[in-house]
Design an enzyme around this catalytic site. Structure first.
Site, PDB file in Angstrom:
ATOM      1  N   HIS A   1      18.572  17.833  42.306  1.00 19.65           N
ATOM      2  CA  HIS A   1      17.024  17.956  42.818  1.00 19.65           C
ATOM      3  C   HIS A   1      16.038  18.438  41.725  1.00 19.65           C
ATOM      4  O   HIS A   1      14.937  18.182  41.917  1.00 19.65           O
ATOM      5  CB  HIS A   1      17.441  19.321  43.566  1.00 19.65           C
ATOM      6  CG  HIS A   1      17.925  19.198  44.942  1.00 19.65           C
ATOM      7  ND1 HIS A   1      19.166  19.013  45.261  1.00 19.65           N
ATOM      8  CD2 HIS A   1      17.335  19.361  46.219  1.00 19.65           C
ATOM      9  CE1 HIS A   1      19.175  18.757  46.591  1.00 19.65           C
ATOM     10  NE2 HIS A   1      18.178  18.820  47.147  1.00 19.65           N
TER      11      HIS A   1
ATOM     12  N   CYS B   1      21.305  19.741  38.080  1.00 18.92           N
ATOM     13  CA  CYS B   1      21.396  19.609  39.785  1.00 18.92           C
ATOM     14  C   CYS B   1      20.421  18.441  39.842  1.00 18.92           C
ATOM     15  O   CYS B   1      19.057  18.325  39.380  1.00 18.92           O
ATOM     16  CB  CYS B   1      20.659  20.934  40.212  1.00 18.92           C
ATOM     17  SG  CYS B   1      20.509  20.879  41.805  1.00 18.92           S
TER      18      CYS B   1
ATOM     19  N   GLU C   1      13.660  21.813  48.767  1.00 29.47           N
ATOM     20  CA  GLU C   1      13.626  21.041  50.101  1.00 29.47           C
ATOM     21  C   GLU C   1      12.437  21.261  50.958  1.00 29.47           C
ATOM     22  O   GLU C   1      12.299  20.661  51.916  1.00 29.47           O
ATOM     23  CB  GLU C   1      15.004  21.515  50.655  1.00 29.47           C
ATOM     24  CG  GLU C   1      16.320  20.887  49.877  1.00 29.47           C
ATOM     25  CD  GLU C   1      16.603  19.392  50.527  1.00 29.47           C
ATOM     26  OE1 GLU C   1      15.967  19.085  51.701  1.00 29.47           O
ATOM     27  OE2 GLU C   1      17.321  18.770  49.847  1.00 29.47           O
TER      28      GLU C   1
ATOM     29  N   CYS D   1      25.437  14.674  42.929  1.00 27.69           N
ATOM     30  CA  CYS D   1      25.420  16.050  43.373  1.00 27.69           C
ATOM     31  C   CYS D   1      26.196  16.629  42.309  1.00 27.69           C
ATOM     32  O   CYS D   1      27.536  16.225  42.111  1.00 27.69           O
ATOM     33  CB  CYS D   1      25.996  16.147  44.845  1.00 27.69           C
ATOM     34  SG  CYS D   1      26.175  17.856  45.282  1.00 27.69           S
TER      35      CYS D   1
ATOM     36  N   ASP E   1      24.308  13.115  48.548  1.00 28.85           N
ATOM     37  CA  ASP E   1      23.897  14.396  48.041  1.00 28.85           C
ATOM     38  C   ASP E   1      23.663  15.436  48.969  1.00 28.85           C
ATOM     39  O   ASP E   1      23.938  14.971  50.191  1.00 28.85           O
ATOM     40  CB  ASP E   1      22.520  14.492  47.135  1.00 28.85           C
ATOM     41  CG  ASP E   1      22.097  15.671  46.648  1.00 28.85           C
ATOM     42  OD1 ASP E   1      22.865  16.541  46.105  1.00 28.85           O
ATOM     43  OD2 ASP E   1      20.962  16.046  46.841  1.00 28.85           O
ATOM     44  N   SER E   2      23.399  16.748  49.090  1.00 29.94           N
ATOM     45  CA  SER E   2      23.229  17.653  50.088  1.00 29.94           C
ATOM     46  C   SER E   2      22.017  17.275  50.761  1.00 29.94           C
ATOM     47  O   SER E   2      21.632  17.761  51.839  1.00 29.94           O
ATOM     48  CB  SER E   2      23.254  19.008  49.342  1.00 29.94           C
ATOM     49  OG  SER E   2      22.192  19.281  48.554  1.00 29.94           O
TER      50      SER E   2
HETATM   51  N1  DGL Z   1      21.711  18.282  44.357  1.00 30.44           N
HETATM   52  C1  DGL Z   1      22.983  18.994  44.432  1.00 30.44           C
HETATM   53  C2  DGL Z   1      23.532  19.281  43.084  1.00 30.44           C
HETATM   54  O1  DGL Z   1      23.238  18.445  42.006  1.00 30.44           O
HETATM   55  C3  DGL Z   1      23.073  20.005  45.190  1.00 30.44           C
HETATM   56  C4  DGL Z   1      22.220  21.161  45.331  1.00 30.44           C
HETATM   57  C5  DGL Z   1      22.688  22.148  46.737  1.00 30.44           C
HETATM   58  O2  DGL Z   1      22.481  21.742  47.787  1.00 30.44           O
HETATM   59  O3  DGL Z   1      22.599  23.295  46.456  1.00 30.44           O
HETATM   60  O4  DGL Z   1      24.081  20.112  42.704  1.00 30.44           O
END
Ligand code: DGL
Length: 287
Positions: free
Chosen positions: A202, A200, A168, A91, A28-29
């Site tokens: 996150h 997402c 984050e 992600c 993931d990011s």
């Molecule tokens: N968690 C990731 C997603 O599901 C990336 C979110 C990001 O870095 O903007 O899209």
């Protein structure tokens, strides 16, 4: 060029002779993929895992497709060098913008979160809201996937640019986060959605905030749960399920390892040993 790793030899001994024992790569990011990791721990406790967070280049959700593609290729090349048996793109942004393109470029199976999330959503409701990063929302990946499975449902997508930076920064319980969440959910509540997809990885970290703002009948769909179910099936099908005890999860990031190690306390309940992977030699990743 990648930094050398103290773990490099961990999986080498068995990955050729016993491919079942090779790790699953998850990326993931940043901390979003930890929501997928937690489901892996719960449902596939025998699997060894390598987790990569591209923290030097987040957020992904405001990047162009060319940038995302470059980042994903960097990560998959690295994962391949680590001899993973399968990769989960934990992600949505990468799954929406890069999965279909890179799948044929690599020999290992690669799973994304969007199709499992879309399949789960249509089983839950008829008026489906999706909250996602700007790039995922703009791609319409969820809308297309959901309507392809069931053209009779309705889909509303909302782009939520502020969520990933707030998560984050660990500002989950900040009153400002609550206000931002309220404004993102408002149009979906007005449409009387019966189901909300975390578009997402996150966003499940925001579950208490979102739950408190949504009417109680709205069902929440976490694609993390469903990609792990797909992973279980795929491992069985390919004869790649591990029956031996796993080795501890290896964590790597492109940004600050110490910061990520701290995130482990918040999201996994303990601090992590985190190594640094340097992608700065890669053409597009320098900025
Ligand atoms: N968690 C990731 C997603 O599901 C990336 C979110 C990001 O870095 O903007 O899209």
């Amino acid at each position: 060029m990648y930094s050398s790793s103290i773990f490099d030899s961990n999986f080498d001994n068995f990955s050729d002779k016993e491919p079942q024992r090779a790790p699953i790569g998850v990326f993931d990011s940043g901390v979003g993929g930890l929501t997928v990791l937690r489901q892996l721990y719960r449902h596939l406790p025998n699997e060894s895992i390598i987790y990569f967070g591209d923290t030097a280049r987040l957020p992904y959700g405001i990047r162009s497709q060319a940038e995302i593609l470059q980042y994903v290729r960097d990560i998959l090349n690295w994962m391949q060098q680590q001899r993973v048996k399968m990769v989960i793109m934990a992600c949505n942004t990468s799954s929406a913008l890069a999965l279909e393109i890179v799948r044929s470029e690599f020999s290992m199976p690669i799973l994304g979160v969007i199709l499992p999330g879309a399949k789960a959503a249509v089983q839950q409701g008829k008026r489906i809201g999706v909250i996602a990063t700007p790039a995922t929302a703009k791609s319409n990946a969820y809308r297309h996937a959901i309507l392809e499975i069931d053209p009779n449902v309705q889909v509303w997508q909302v782009s939520c640019p502020e969520f990933v930076p707030l998560i984050e920064q660990n500002r989950i319980h900040d009153p400002y986060t609550n206000e931002v969440a309220r404004s993102y959910l408002e149009p979906l509540i007005q449409q009387e959605i019966d189901t909300l997809v975390y578009g997402c990885t996150h966003y499940p970290h925001l579950a208490p905030v979102l739950r408190s703002l949504l009417p109680s009948h709205v069902k929440l769909v976490d694609p993390a749960v469903h990609v792990v179910a797909a992973c279980t099936q795929e491992l069985d099908l390919l004869g790649l399920s591990n029956t031996h005890p796993p080795v501890p999860t290896r964590f790597a990031v492109s940004g600050c390892p110490q910061e990520f190690a701290q995130s482990g306390v918040q999201w996994l309940g303990h601090t992590l040993t985190v190594e640094l992977v340097d992608f700065t030699d890669s053409a597009v990743s320098q900025f």
